[in-house]
Design a protein around this motif. Structure first.
Motif, PDB file in Angstrom:
ATOM      1  N   GLU A  29      33.172  30.555  47.769  1.00 40.44           N
ATOM      2  CA  GLU A  29      34.425  31.272  47.533  1.00 40.44           C
ATOM      3  C   GLU A  29      34.486  31.775  46.091  1.00 40.44           C
ATOM      4  OE1 GLU A  29      39.281  30.764  48.013  1.00 40.44           O
ATOM      5  OE2 GLU A  29      37.967  29.007  48.119  1.00 40.44           O
ATOM      6  N   HIS A  30      34.033  30.956  45.167  1.00 44.10           N
ATOM      7  CA  HIS A  30      33.995  31.356  43.760  1.00 44.10           C
ATOM      8  C   HIS A  30      33.117  32.590  43.583  1.00 44.10           C
ATOM      9  CE1 HIS A  30      33.323  30.030  39.293  1.00 44.10           C
ATOM     10  NE2 HIS A  30      34.054  31.115  39.403  1.00 44.10           N
ATOM     11  N   ARG A  31      31.946  32.573  44.206  1.00 38.39           N
ATOM     12  CA  ARG A  31      31.049  33.736  44.135  1.00 38.39           C
ATOM     13  C   ARG A  31      31.726  34.969  44.713  1.00 38.39           C
ATOM     14  NH1 ARG A  31      25.162  33.689  46.970  1.00 38.39           N
ATOM     15  NH2 ARG A  31      24.418  32.987  44.913  1.00 38.39           N
ATOM     16  N   ALA A  32      32.370  34.807  45.867  1.00 40.91           N
ATOM     17  CA  ALA A  32      33.033  35.947  46.511  1.00 40.91           C
ATOM     18  C   ALA A  32      34.137  36.513  45.624  1.00 40.91           C
ATOM     19  CB  ALA A  32      33.596  35.535  47.865  1.00 40.91           C
ATOM     20  N   PHE A  33      34.888  35.625  44.963  1.00 39.23           N
ATOM     21  CA  PHE A  33      35.960  36.090  44.071  1.00 39.23           C
ATOM     22  C   PHE A  33      35.379  36.858  42.891  1.00 39.23           C
ATOM     23  CE2 PHE A  33      38.577  35.490  40.266  1.00 39.23           C
ATOM     24  CZ  PHE A  33      39.751  36.092  40.693  1.00 39.23           C
ATOM     25  N   LEU A  34      34.325  36.335  42.265  1.00 44.54           N
ATOM     26  CA  LEU A  34      33.735  37.021  41.117  1.00 44.54           C
ATOM     27  C   LEU A  34      33.166  38.379  41.510  1.00 44.54           C
ATOM     28  CD1 LEU A  34      31.943  34.117  39.203  1.00 44.54           C
ATOM     29  CD2 LEU A  34      34.096  35.246  38.625  1.00 44.54           C
ATOM     30  N   LYS A  35      32.568  38.471  42.694  1.00 40.05           N
ATOM     31  CA  LYS A  35      32.056  39.767  43.148  1.00 40.05           C
ATOM     32  C   LYS A  35      33.204  40.746  43.376  1.00 40.05           C
ATOM     33  CE  LYS A  35      28.761  40.062  46.153  1.00 40.05           C
ATOM     34  NZ  LYS A  35      28.022  39.881  47.429  1.00 40.05           N
ATOM     35  N   PHE A  36      34.277  40.250  43.984  1.00 36.90           N
ATOM     36  CA  PHE A  36      35.455  41.090  44.206  1.00 36.90           C
ATOM     37  C   PHE A  36      36.023  41.579  42.883  1.00 36.90           C
ATOM     38  CE2 PHE A  36      40.029  41.681  44.756  1.00 36.90           C
ATOM     39  CZ  PHE A  36      40.083  42.484  45.888  1.00 36.90           C
ATOM     40  N   ARG A  37      36.122  40.659  41.916  1.00 42.57           N
ATOM     41  CA  ARG A  37      36.686  40.984  40.603  1.00 42.57           C
ATOM     42  C   ARG A  37      35.776  41.944  39.843  1.00 42.57           C
ATOM     43  NH1 ARG A  37      41.973  40.354  40.068  1.00 42.57           N
ATOM     44  NH2 ARG A  37      42.651  38.863  38.496  1.00 42.57           N
ATOM     45  N   LEU A  38      34.469  41.732  39.933  1.00 44.63           N
ATOM     46  CA  LEU A  38      33.535  42.608  39.232  1.00 44.63           C
ATOM     47  C   LEU A  38      33.607  44.026  39.785  1.00 44.63           C
ATOM     48  CD1 LEU A  38      31.280  43.003  37.161  1.00 44.63           C
ATOM     49  CD2 LEU A  38      29.637  42.275  38.919  1.00 44.63           C
ATOM     50  N   ALA A  39      33.687  44.155  41.094  1.00 44.23           N
ATOM     51  CA  ALA A  39      33.822  45.488  41.691  1.00 44.23           C
ATOM     52  C   ALA A  39      35.119  46.146  41.228  1.00 44.23           C
ATOM     53  CB  ALA A  39      33.778  45.390  43.218  1.00 44.23           C
ATOM     54  N   GLN A  40      36.185  45.354  41.135  1.00 51.17           N
ATOM     55  CA  GLN A  40      37.444  45.885  40.590  1.00 51.17           C
ATOM     56  C   GLN A  40      37.259  46.368  39.158  1.00 51.17           C
ATOM     57  OE1 GLN A  40      40.109  42.462  41.197  1.00 51.17           O
ATOM     58  NE2 GLN A  40      41.324  43.741  42.568  1.00 51.17           N
ATOM     59  N   ALA A  41      36.525  45.597  38.363  1.00 53.04           N
ATOM     60  CA  ALA A  41      36.306  45.960  36.960  1.00 53.04           C
ATOM     61  C   ALA A  41      35.607  47.310  36.863  1.00 53.04           C
ATOM     62  CB  ALA A  41      35.484  44.877  36.265  1.00 53.04           C
ATOM     63  N   TYR A  42      34.631  47.539  37.717  1.00 47.55           N
ATOM     64  CA  TYR A  42      33.961  48.848  37.717  1.00 47.55           C
ATOM     65  C   TYR A  42      34.942  49.968  38.052  1.00 47.55           C
ATOM     66  CZ  TYR A  42      29.155  47.203  37.197  1.00 47.55           C
ATOM     67  OH  TYR A  42      27.994  46.670  36.697  1.00 47.55           O
ATOM     68  N   ARG A  43      35.803  49.725  39.014  1.00 51.48           N
ATOM     69  CA  ARG A  43      36.746  50.782  39.406  1.00 51.48           C
ATOM     70  C   ARG A  43      37.784  51.023  38.305  1.00 51.48           C
ATOM     71  NH1 ARG A  43      36.401  47.781  44.191  1.00 51.48           N
ATOM     72  NH2 ARG A  43      38.608  47.227  44.248  1.00 51.48           N
ATOM     73  N   ILE A  44      38.150  49.969  37.570  1.00 52.39           N
ATOM     74  CA  ILE A  44      39.033  50.138  36.415  1.00 52.39           C
ATOM     75  C   ILE A  44      38.332  50.987  35.352  1.00 52.39           C
ATOM     76  CG2 ILE A  44      40.108  48.929  34.473  1.00 52.39           C
ATOM     77  CD1 ILE A  44      40.674  46.610  36.476  1.00 52.39           C
ATOM     78  N   PHE A  45      37.074  50.696  35.080  1.00 53.74           N
ATOM     79  CA  PHE A  45      36.312  51.505  34.127  1.00 53.74           C
ATOM     80  C   PHE A  45      36.252  52.966  34.602  1.00 53.74           C
ATOM     81  CE2 PHE A  45      33.453  48.950  31.085  1.00 53.74           C
ATOM     82  CZ  PHE A  45      34.469  48.059  30.807  1.00 53.74           C
ATOM     83  N   GLY A  46      36.037  53.148  35.895  1.00 53.81           N
ATOM     84  CA  GLY A  46      35.998  54.506  36.429  1.00 53.81           C
ATOM     85  C   GLY A  46      37.317  55.225  36.249  1.00 53.81           C
ATOM     86  N   LYS A  47      38.415  54.502  36.448  1.00 55.81           N
ATOM     87  CA  LYS A  47      39.752  55.097  36.284  1.00 55.81           C
ATOM     88  C   LYS A  47      39.974  55.557  34.847  1.00 55.81           C
ATOM     89  CE  LYS A  47      43.322  52.334  36.420  1.00 55.81           C
ATOM     90  NZ  LYS A  47      44.418  51.445  36.891  1.00 55.81           N
ATOM     91  N   TYR A  48      39.438  54.812  33.888  1.00 58.41           N
ATOM     92  CA  TYR A  48      39.597  55.164  32.479  1.00 58.41           C
ATOM     93  C   TYR A  48      38.579  56.202  32.007  1.00 58.41           C
ATOM     94  CZ  TYR A  48      43.162  51.703  31.299  1.00 58.41           C
ATOM     95  OH  TYR A  48      44.338  51.002  31.201  1.00 58.41           O
ATOM     96  N   GLY A  49      37.673  56.597  32.883  1.00 57.84           N
ATOM     97  CA  GLY A  49      36.668  57.573  32.484  1.00 57.84           C
ATOM     98  C   GLY A  49      35.566  56.980  31.632  1.00 57.84           C
TER      99      GLY A  49
END
Length: 279
Positions: A29-49
């Protein structure tokens, strides 16, 4: 600014009510959460250009195999990254076949930099590097940040300058040189290149990266305005800078400041973490 807490009872209330990072008894579950969070981080970076073609990468250390880290597949836009796309890579640069996503392209520069950082810094759970506009411009000056504002004090004596540029990071020695320049600090300015941030959580890495990019912009604006008026920027005194760093520059400060970015993304996307164990 909020008034200081006057007595121990109010301090205890604050300690009990402040948010805390989630913990997990199940490593999967910890691994799944970190993967979910990391993918979110990429999309946040994408949103900021924060994308620049196929350059840029964020990594997170795997909680099950700490000698490996998760990273984006090369050539996929940050805004498109999902947990199932991520690659699991060991410190030797080998993609782990059973755990990784379908696109098996690994950015060699990502491997060279992040493997060195994760090996040198066992405390660093997450590291981020990208070629953002103001960080690139500021890095070309070959100087560290000054304590100009409250926000820049979060990096007071807690960021380094790597004053070399040898082209695209394509060999282990350059990755090691960057990791050595970073040392025990949370950020390093890479001359003529950009910035790198490494902390104990995805949330704090994202926040400090965003903040450092803004601080680079502010310092260039201040320097230009001061020069136009024949003035010198007024720096925050060392004692105050240290006091601010202790609060805003801490891991807890970074994690707490980073949380709203993820809250907003979840609101916009209508998607939150839900763990479904494998059958």
């Amino acid at each position: 600014m909020a008034a200081p807490l006057k007595d121990a009872s109010k301090l205890d209330i604050w300690k009990r009510s402040r948010p805390i990072a989630p913990t997990f008894s199940d490593p999967l579950e910890h691994r799944a959460f970190l993967k979910f969070r990391l993918a979110q981080a990429y999309r946040i970076f994408g949103k900021y250009g924060y994308d620049e073609g196929v350059a840029g990468h964020i990594t997170v250390r795997d909680p099950i195999r700490p000698d490996c880290y998760w990273v984006n597949p090369w050539g996929v836009h940050f805004k498109l990254i999902q947990p199932e796309d991520l690659l699991l890579v060991d410190h030797g640069g080998k993609i782990q076949e059973n755990e990784s996503g379908p696109s098996r392209w690994l950015n060699r520069a990502a491997y060279m930099i992040h493997s060195a950082v994760h090996e040198a810094r066992p405390d660093a759970i997450c590291a981020a590097h990208s070629h953002t506009t103001y960080a690139k411009a500021f890095s070309a000056l070959g100087i560290p940040l000054d304590p100009l504002t409250q926000d820049s004090c979060a990096f007071y004596e807690d960021h380094a300058l790597y004053s070399e540029f040898r082209g695209i990071v394509d060999d282990p020695e350059e990755g090691l040189a960057i990791a050595n320049a970073l040392g025990s600090k949370k950020a390093v300015i890479l001359q003529n290149h950009g910035i790198l941030v490494a902390t104990k959580s995805i949330e704090s890495t994202v926040f400090f990266f965003i903040s450092l990019e803004k601080c680079c912009k502010v310092q260039m604006v201040v320097d230009q305005a001061a020069a136009a008026r024949g003035l010198k920027p007024r720096l925050i005194d060392p004692a105050s800078a240290v006091q601010i760093w202790e609060r805003l520059g801490s891991e807890m400060g970074g994690w707490f400041n980073g949380i709203p970015e993820f809250q907003l993304l979840e609101h916009e996307e209508g998607k939150r973490f839900e763990y479904v164990p494998a059958p």
